[in-house]
Design an enzyme around this catalytic site. Structure first.
Site, mmCIF file in Angstrom:
data_model
loop_
_atom_site.group_PDB
_atom_site.id
_atom_site.type_symbol
_atom_site.label_atom_id
_atom_site.label_comp_id
_atom_site.label_asym_id
_atom_site.label_seq_id
_atom_site.Cartn_x
_atom_site.Cartn_y
_atom_site.Cartn_z
ATOM 1 N N GLU A 75 0.859 -1.183 0.000
ATOM 2 C CA GLU A 75 0.000 0.000 0.000
ATOM 3 C C GLU A 75 0.897 1.236 0.000
ATOM 4 O OE1 GLU A 75 -3.496 -2.002 2.639
ATOM 5 O OE2 GLU A 75 -1.789 -1.016 3.547
ATOM 6 N N ARG B 168 5.440 13.618 -4.348
ATOM 7 C CA ARG B 168 6.688 13.208 -4.996
ATOM 8 C C ARG B 168 6.445 12.818 -6.450
ATOM 9 N NH1 ARG B 168 10.381 10.558 -0.235
ATOM 10 N NH2 ARG B 168 9.057 11.259 1.424
ATOM 11 N N ASP C 221 1.889 19.947 8.954
ATOM 12 C CA ASP C 221 2.618 20.962 8.167
ATOM 13 C C ASP C 221 2.031 21.392 6.819
ATOM 14 O OD1 ASP C 221 3.252 18.420 7.213
ATOM 15 O OD2 ASP C 221 5.413 18.574 7.550
ATOM 16 N N GLU D 112 13.814 21.357 5.187
ATOM 17 C CA GLU D 112 12.940 22.482 5.557
ATOM 18 C C GLU D 112 13.655 23.785 5.892
ATOM 19 O OE1 GLU D 112 12.581 19.363 6.570
ATOM 20 O OE2 GLU D 112 10.729 18.844 5.491
HETATM 21 C C1 DMJ Z 1 8.952 16.008 2.221
HETATM 22 O O1 DMJ Z 1 8.588 14.748 1.728
HETATM 23 C C2 DMJ Z 1 7.836 16.970 2.082
HETATM 24 O O2 DMJ Z 1 8.365 18.230 2.210
HETATM 25 C C3 DMJ Z 1 6.772 16.768 3.101
HETATM 26 O O3 DMJ Z 1 5.763 17.745 3.027
HETATM 27 C C4 DMJ Z 1 7.330 16.775 4.496
HETATM 28 N N1 DMJ Z 1 8.731 16.801 4.493
HETATM 29 C C5 DMJ Z 1 9.407 15.881 3.662
HETATM 30 C C6 DMJ Z 1 10.902 16.075 3.742
HETATM 31 O O4 DMJ Z 1 11.350 16.345 5.012
#
Ligand code: DMJ
Length: 565
Positions: free
Chosen positions: A195, A204, A332, A465
């Site tokens: 899954e 991605r 986030d 980030e």
């Molecule tokens: C990433 O896959 C994306 O930015 C996601 O929103 C959260 N952070 C990871 C990388 O740290």
């Protein structure tokens, strides 16, 4: 009487002629015949007729010539406009090209830094190509691939736009061929093993494919993006329209993780808007957009006054379950996308509610900000119910960048306030890195009176980030310090994480113990944001592009009115 006397006084009067002809009908008939003949000649003489026609024709011809001239002028005008557009296009491409090779950048230091980041990308990519080609991620220590996302070539797809942007053309072409010939979403995996989470695939894979399409114009990427989006759509078939987080790509069975108690995760369920809206705009098929815009409408129905949503939502009722509020893991990108959908939608009335929701959430964010002692580092707390916890994830370090990006939509006073908060938070995030022996940040931090910050979870998995935020702050303030901070972090990655066969994370940022995974976001985000940090601001301008949560740039196109309805 008078009439007779007056006529009789003329030498030849009409009356006397008339009387003469009445008396002699032959000459009369002759006169009549001559008159008729003369008239006939005038009307029917081919020569006379031809002359008249010629005059008419010449007039018409003159008119035609005039019209033709006008048409030619119009055509020329059209050609000229077309030509002017082409010149404009070429000029802007030339500018991008000039910028991309650094000719406009008079700062040699940053040209040099950019080249070193490009070299890092080449090293990461070559290692992936060599040991994990077509698999999701590379395990550099053991030199093999690993299918963390069900075998979708996550690193390859995540890297497409970075390769393109850095001008690694041969590598991009090889990746493109793999997408065209080997990428197959019709995987008949056992659901329990294979899954795949929606948000990872979405940001991605779909984000990576659309971005590659936007940059290169190659239709194959759009075709593939559509294929996987169609396979994901059944996840939105819930009573509330809030999607499940897991789906089997082959049979479309969707559900949620057991460990969330059947709930959907906020960041996973409400961070597909950018990619799906972009996909709809490019395919003219608005079913993708409708699904994801409906999620925001649903959340807006019960949106709290502080705009802070707990991380678990019940997909049956659409109501948040009692759980943590955070700008870190699992929360986030929901906040990030409220702002970015507004930007992708050209800030029009159609998307006004996204901005309104985002501004409400930013009030909530401000209510969570505290400062440490003794150094007064600003940080964003987490909250459960009414209880605050003095903890912040490195993941929440995307927030300074988001605040800087969103500050533009406020009036002057508010804009300054938000930009200044962004700068304060970025300083804290930079210190997440500077405060450890390896100069790499841990996964999260705790704040205690008198001690500023201490590392919580000790690993570093090459996350982007903080660098992402430095990139936005450099763009919006022009302060070169942010470039220097980014360079310091890059140096720490080079020192601790670069090995002969790629880049690895650290189990512990104090000891420097290495793990065995090169995360796909290191190539998609960390290295891309570093490259852009050392590039001139006009390269991939934020007026024309919006970056999704995996740093995939999506071109901002005109939003058609009521696209989503
Ligand atoms: C990433 O896959 C994306 O930015 C996601 O929103 C959260 N952070 C990871 C990388 O740290």
């Amino acid at each position: 009487m008078g009439r007779i006397s007056s006529s009789s006084s003329l030498p030849f009067s009409w009356w006397s002629a008339w009387r003469y002809y009445l008396k002699s009908p032959k000459p009369f008939a002759l006169v009549i015949l001559s008159f008729l003949n003369f008239t006939f000649l005038i009307v029917c003489d081919p020569q006379i007729l031809a002359t008249a026609q010629q005059v008419e024709a010449s007039k018409l011809y003159e008119h035609l010539t005039h019209l033709q001239n006008e048409v030619e002028t119009l055509k020329l005008h059209e050609q000229l406009t077309h030509f002017q557009n082409e010149v404009e296009d070429v000029r802007s491409h030339a500018k991008d090209w000039v910028v991309s090779v650094g000719m406009e950048d008079d700062d040699n230091v940053n040209v040099q830094r950019r080249n070193e980041v490009k070299d890092a990308m080449l090293h990461a990519w070559t290692s992936y190509e060599r040991f994990a080609w077509g698999q999701d991620e590379l395990q550099p220590q053991t030199r093999n691939g690993m299918n963390t996302f069900g075998g979708l070539g996550a690193t390859l797809i995540d890297s497409l736009d970075t390769l393109y942007i850095m001008g690694l053309d041969e590598q991009f072409q090889r990746a493109r061929e793999w997408v065209a010939n080997s990428l197959n979403f019709n995987k008949d995996y056992e659901a329990s093993v294979f899954e795949t989470t929606i948000s990872s695939v979405d940001s991605r894979v779909i984000g990576g494919l659309i971005s590659a399409y936007d940059l290169s114009g190659d239709e194959i990427f759009l075709e593939k993006a559509r294929d996987i989006a169609d396979r994901l759509l059944p996840a939105w078939d819930t009573p509330s329209g809030i999607p499940y987080n897991l789906i089997n790509l082959a049979n479309g069975n969707a559900h949620n993780h057991m460990w969330t108690g059947g709930n959907s995760i906020l960041a996973d369920a409400a961070s597909e808007q950018l990619e799906f809206i972009a996909l709809s705009q490019r395919t003219n098929d608005f079913k993708y957009q409708q699904k994801v815009e409906n999620v925001i409408m649903e959340l807006n129905r019960t949106f709290p006054a502080d705009g802070l949503l707990p991380i678990y939502i019940n997909p049956h009722t659409g109501i948040s379950s009692y759980s943590r509020v955070t700008f870190g893991a699992m929360g986030d990108s929901f906040y990030e996308y409220l702002l970015k959908v507004w930007i992708l939608g050209n800030k029009t009335d159609d998307v006004k509610h996204y901005r309104e929701m985002w501004e409400t959430s930013m009030k909530g964010l401000q209510s969570l900000v505290r400062r440490t002692t003794p150094s007064s580092f600003a940080y964003i707390c987490e909250k459960t119910g009414n209880a605050l916890s003095n903890k912040m994830d490195e993941l929440a370090c995307f927030a300074p960048g988001m605040l800087a990006l969103g500050s533009l939509g406020y009036g002057n006073g508010e804009a300054k306030k938000f930009l200044s908060l962004a700068e304060e938070l970025a300083w804290t995030c930079y210190n997440f890195y500077q405060s450890t022996p390896t100069k790499l940040a841990g996964e999260n931090y705790f704040f205690h009176d008198g001690q500023d910050m201490t590392v919580g979870t000790s690993w570093n998995i090459l996350r982007p980030e903080t660098i992402e935020s430095l990139f936005y702050l450099w763009r919006f303030t022009g302060n070169k310090t942010y470039r220097d901070w980014g360079w310091n972090i890059f140096q720490a990655f080079e020192k601790n994480s670069r090995i002969e066969t790629g880049y690895v994370g650290l189990y512990d940022v104090s000891t420097g113990d290495r793990d065995n995974l090169m995360q796909s976001f290191f190539l998609a985000e960390t290295l891309k944001y570093l490259y852009l940090l050392f590039s001139p601001p006009s390269f991939l301008s934020l007026d024309k592009w919006v970056f999704n949560t995996e740093a995939h740039p999506l071109r901002i196109v005109t939003r058609q009115l009521n696209e989503g309805s």
